[in-house]
Design a protein around this motif. Structure first.
Motif: not given
Length: 99
Positions: A87-99
């Motif tokens: 079983e392989i898990y993936c974690q996605m992280r959103r940007p927290i500030v605008e570029p």
């Protein structure tokens, strides 16, 4: 893609298909890999060296072109966990500030 410790040899080779251009992305080979002197000499022989990074590293200073990159806070990021293989898990992280 070349293994880091053979890249200077690939650049310095007399072979007609030797490595002539390098694109470095978010890395600093001049300080991260073995034999800094070999890298400095080899990179000075390239026809083109391009670096994409958030900082003006030693490699970026040698580059013909330096392109900006987004910081870890400005872009999507992914991490894969294989601890529970198969079983392989993936974690996605959103940007927290605008570029």
């Amino acid at each position: 893609m070349h293994p880091p410790n053979v890249m200077p040899e690939e650049i310095n080779s007399d072979h007609p298909e030797r490595l002539r251009a390098v694109l470095v992305s978010s890395s600093n080979p001049l300080r991260s890999f073995a034999d800094t002197t070999a890298y400095e000499q080899a990179f000075s022989k390239l026809d083109l060296l391009v670096t994409i990074d958030v900082a003006m590293t030693e490699t970026a200073k040698m580059s013909d072109y330096v392109l900006p990159d987004r910081s870890l806070y400005e872009r999507w990021d992914t991490t894969y966990f294989q601890v529970n293989y198969p079983e392989i898990y993936c974690q996605m992280r959103r940007p927290i500030v605008e570029p």
